[in-house]
Design a protein around this motif. Structure first.
Motif, PDB file in Angstrom:
ATOM      1  N   ILE A  48       9.442 -61.299  26.231  1.00 52.48           N
ATOM      2  CA  ILE A  48      10.761 -62.099  25.228  1.00 52.48           C
ATOM      3  C   ILE A  48      10.386 -64.340  25.949  1.00 52.48           C
ATOM      4  CG2 ILE A  48      12.949 -62.216  25.169  1.00 52.48           C
ATOM      5  CD1 ILE A  48      13.229 -58.889  25.553  1.00 52.48           C
ATOM      6  N   TYR A  49      10.855 -64.170  26.729  1.00 53.21           N
ATOM      7  CA  TYR A  49      11.560 -65.161  27.013  1.00 53.21           C
ATOM      8  C   TYR A  49       9.251 -65.936  26.867  1.00 53.21           C
ATOM      9  CZ  TYR A  49      11.478 -69.267  30.292  1.00 53.21           C
ATOM     10  OH  TYR A  49      11.613 -71.159  30.823  1.00 53.21           O
ATOM     11  N   ARG A  50       8.645 -65.891  26.993  1.00 49.57           N
ATOM     12  CA  ARG A  50       7.033 -66.869  26.711  1.00 49.57           C
ATOM     13  C   ARG A  50       7.107 -66.235  24.523  1.00 49.57           C
ATOM     14  NH1 ARG A  50       2.230 -64.666  28.972  1.00 49.57           N
ATOM     15  NH2 ARG A  50       1.218 -65.087  28.400  1.00 49.57           N
ATOM     16  N   ILE A  51       7.541 -65.380  24.510  1.00 51.64           N
ATOM     17  CA  ILE A  51       7.715 -65.878  23.095  1.00 51.64           C
ATOM     18  C   ILE A  51       8.242 -66.804  22.248  1.00 51.64           C
ATOM     19  CG2 ILE A  51       8.322 -64.351  21.027  1.00 51.64           C
ATOM     20  CD1 ILE A  51       7.258 -61.819  22.101  1.00 51.64           C
ATOM     21  N   ARG A  52       9.371 -66.582  22.949  1.00 57.55           N
ATOM     22  CA  ARG A  52      10.221 -67.961  22.698  1.00 57.55           C
ATOM     23  C   ARG A  52      10.513 -69.268  22.922  1.00 57.55           C
ATOM     24  NH1 ARG A  52      15.113 -68.290  18.967  1.00 57.55           N
ATOM     25  NH2 ARG A  52      16.077 -70.025  19.712  1.00 57.55           N
ATOM     26  N   ASN A  53       9.208 -69.404  23.974  1.00 57.46           N
ATOM     27  CA  ASN A  53       8.684 -70.400  24.592  1.00 57.46           C
ATOM     28  C   ASN A  53       7.340 -71.355  24.168  1.00 57.46           C
ATOM     29  OD1 ASN A  53      11.301 -71.848  25.786  1.00 57.46           O
ATOM     30  ND2 ASN A  53      11.103 -69.689  26.703  1.00 57.46           N
ATOM     31  N   GLU A  54       6.384 -70.107  23.924  1.00 58.19           N
ATOM     32  CA  GLU A  54       4.845 -70.568  23.803  1.00 58.19           C
ATOM     33  C   GLU A  54       4.296 -69.944  22.205  1.00 58.19           C
ATOM     34  OE1 GLU A  54       2.706 -68.621  26.106  1.00 58.19           O
ATOM     35  OE2 GLU A  54       4.317 -68.375  28.165  1.00 58.19           O
ATOM     36  N   VAL A  55       5.854 -70.216  21.471  1.00 57.49           N
ATOM     37  CA  VAL A  55       5.180 -69.047  19.729  1.00 57.49           C
ATOM     38  C   VAL A  55       5.720 -70.194  19.151  1.00 57.49           C
ATOM     39  CG1 VAL A  55       4.863 -66.993  18.450  1.00 57.49           C
ATOM     40  CG2 VAL A  55       4.316 -66.997  20.601  1.00 57.49           C
ATOM     41  N   LYS A  56       4.630 -70.899  18.470  1.00 53.37           N
ATOM     42  CA  LYS A  56       5.810 -71.345  16.715  1.00 53.37           C
ATOM     43  C   LYS A  56       4.879 -70.902  15.681  1.00 53.37           C
ATOM     44  CE  LYS A  56       6.981 -74.202  19.710  1.00 53.37           C
ATOM     45  NZ  LYS A  56       8.333 -74.459  20.740  1.00 53.37           N
ATOM     46  N   ILE A  57       5.712 -70.616  15.131  1.00 55.10           N
ATOM     47  CA  ILE A  57       5.189 -70.469  13.148  1.00 55.10           C
ATOM     48  C   ILE A  57       5.444 -70.967  12.744  1.00 55.10           C
ATOM     49  CG2 ILE A  57       6.357 -68.263  11.939  1.00 55.10           C
ATOM     50  CD1 ILE A  57       6.930 -66.508  13.995  1.00 55.10           C
ATOM     51  N   ALA A  58       5.304 -71.963  12.103  1.00 58.36           N
ATOM     52  CA  ALA A  58       5.629 -72.977  10.598  1.00 58.36           C
ATOM     53  C   ALA A  58       5.456 -74.298  11.500  1.00 58.36           C
ATOM     54  CB  ALA A  58       5.551 -71.834  10.008  1.00 58.36           C
ATOM     55  N   GLY A  59       5.935 -74.130  13.060  1.00 52.67           N
ATOM     56  CA  GLY A  59       6.011 -75.468  13.635  1.00 52.67           C
ATOM     57  C   GLY A  59       7.834 -75.079  13.601  1.00 52.67           C
ATOM     58  N   CYS A  60       7.944 -73.729  14.316  1.00 51.95           N
ATOM     59  CA  CYS A  60       8.814 -74.066  14.459  1.00 51.95           C
ATOM     60  C   CYS A  60       8.839 -72.334  15.958  1.00 51.95           C
ATOM     61  CB  CYS A  60      10.426 -73.163  13.529  1.00 51.95           C
ATOM     62  SG  CYS A  60       9.880 -74.396  12.394  1.00 51.95           S
ATOM     63  N   GLU A  61      10.065 -72.298  16.463  1.00 50.14           N
ATOM     64  CA  GLU A  61      10.212 -71.285  17.265  1.00 50.14           C
ATOM     65  C   GLU A  61      10.976 -70.314  16.634  1.00 50.14           C
ATOM     66  OE1 GLU A  61      13.204 -72.103  20.204  1.00 50.14           O
ATOM     67  OE2 GLU A  61      12.176 -72.856  21.174  1.00 50.14           O
ATOM     68  N   PRO A  62       9.941 -68.877  16.348  1.00 47.73           N
ATOM     69  CA  PRO A  62      10.473 -67.163  16.016  1.00 47.73           C
ATOM     70  C   PRO A  62      12.340 -67.017  16.485  1.00 47.73           C
ATOM     71  CG  PRO A  62       9.360 -66.831  17.689  1.00 47.73           C
ATOM     72  CD  PRO A  62       9.161 -68.932  17.772  1.00 47.73           C
ATOM     73  N   SER A  63      13.226 -66.647  15.559  1.00 44.30           N
ATOM     74  CA  SER A  63      14.324 -66.646  15.849  1.00 44.30           C
ATOM     75  C   SER A  63      14.390 -64.734  16.080  1.00 44.30           C
ATOM     76  CB  SER A  63      14.619 -66.417  14.327  1.00 44.30           C
ATOM     77  OG  SER A  63      14.324 -64.819  13.854  1.00 44.30           O
ATOM     78  N   LEU A  64      15.724 -65.352  16.586  1.00 41.57           N
ATOM     79  CA  LEU A  64      16.056 -64.267  18.255  1.00 41.57           C
ATOM     80  C   LEU A  64      16.310 -62.975  17.121  1.00 41.57           C
ATOM     81  CD1 LEU A  64      19.148 -65.521  19.320  1.00 41.57           C
ATOM     82  CD2 LEU A  64      16.749 -65.376  20.284  1.00 41.57           C
ATOM     83  N   PRO A  65      16.019 -62.879  15.749  1.00 41.90           N
ATOM     84  CA  PRO A  65      16.450 -61.480  15.092  1.00 41.90           C
ATOM     85  C   PRO A  65      14.488 -60.778  14.888  1.00 41.90           C
ATOM     86  CG  PRO A  65      18.091 -62.699  14.309  1.00 41.90           C
ATOM     87  CD  PRO A  65      16.930 -63.638  15.043  1.00 41.90           C
ATOM     88  N   GLN A  66      13.753 -62.075  14.961  1.00 40.46           N
ATOM     89  CA  GLN A  66      11.666 -61.603  14.222  1.00 40.46           C
ATOM     90  C   GLN A  66      12.150 -61.089  15.823  1.00 40.46           C
ATOM     91  OE1 GLN A  66      10.485 -62.116  11.435  1.00 40.46           O
ATOM     92  NE2 GLN A  66       9.502 -60.604  13.010  1.00 40.46           N
ATOM     93  N   ILE A  67      12.406 -62.367  17.126  1.00 43.59           N
ATOM     94  CA  ILE A  67      11.849 -61.639  18.345  1.00 43.59           C
ATOM     95  C   ILE A  67      11.997 -60.211  17.845  1.00 43.59           C
ATOM     96  CG2 ILE A  67      11.196 -61.877  21.169  1.00 43.59           C
ATOM     97  CD1 ILE A  67      11.983 -64.564  20.200  1.00 43.59           C
ATOM     98  N   GLY A  68      13.570 -59.658  18.199  1.00 43.31           N
ATOM     99  CA  GLY A  68      13.976 -58.543  18.435  1.00 43.31           C
ATOM    100  C   GLY A  68      13.423 -57.209  17.296  1.00 43.31           C
TER     101      GLY A  68
END
Length: 119
Positions: A48-68
């Motif tokens: 979760i930490y890596r997804i939030r900090n390393e992944v960009k979707i359309a230039g933005c971090e993925p939202s918490l609900p999306q990661i969930g």
């Protein structure tokens, strides 16, 4: 073993999940499954930490609900995982925390007592 349903996700997210599973020696099913064993939870925190900090979707971090959704978790579980991972010192799940054992734990209290007595 049942096969977990993993929603469609960007390749970078799938790569992170595979890397975390490989380094933690667990399967994708265990990572996204309901089990709360410490090893699985630590691996989830890292993913979760890596997804939030390393992944960009359309230039933005993925939202918490999306990661969930990607990890079969609620957004509050994702938020908790981010906090816990940072509290644990952001160590990869494959590298357990070191436990330092003081051979004389009473020594610290004794030294404090002496310092207070001399002050």
């Amino acid at each position: 073993m049942t096969t977990a349903t993993i929603p469609t996700m960007p390749p970078s997210v799938a790569d992170i999940l595979r890397q975390v599973c490989r380094s933690s020696a667990i399967s994708i099913e265990e990572l996204v499954g309901p089990q709360r064993l410490k090893a699985f939870a630590r691996a989830r925190f890292e993913a979760i930490y890596r997804i939030r900090n390393e992944v960009k979707i359309a230039g933005c971090e993925p939202s918490l609900p999306q990661i969930g959704r990607w990890l079969n978790r609620d957004h509050t579980s994702v938020l908790n995982a981010l906090r816990r991972y940072e509290e644990l010192g952001a160590r990869p799940a494959s590298r357990p925390a070191r436990i330092l054992i003081d051979p004389a734990p009473h020594r610290h209290q004794m030294m404090q007592d002496l310092a207070e007595a001399s002050a």
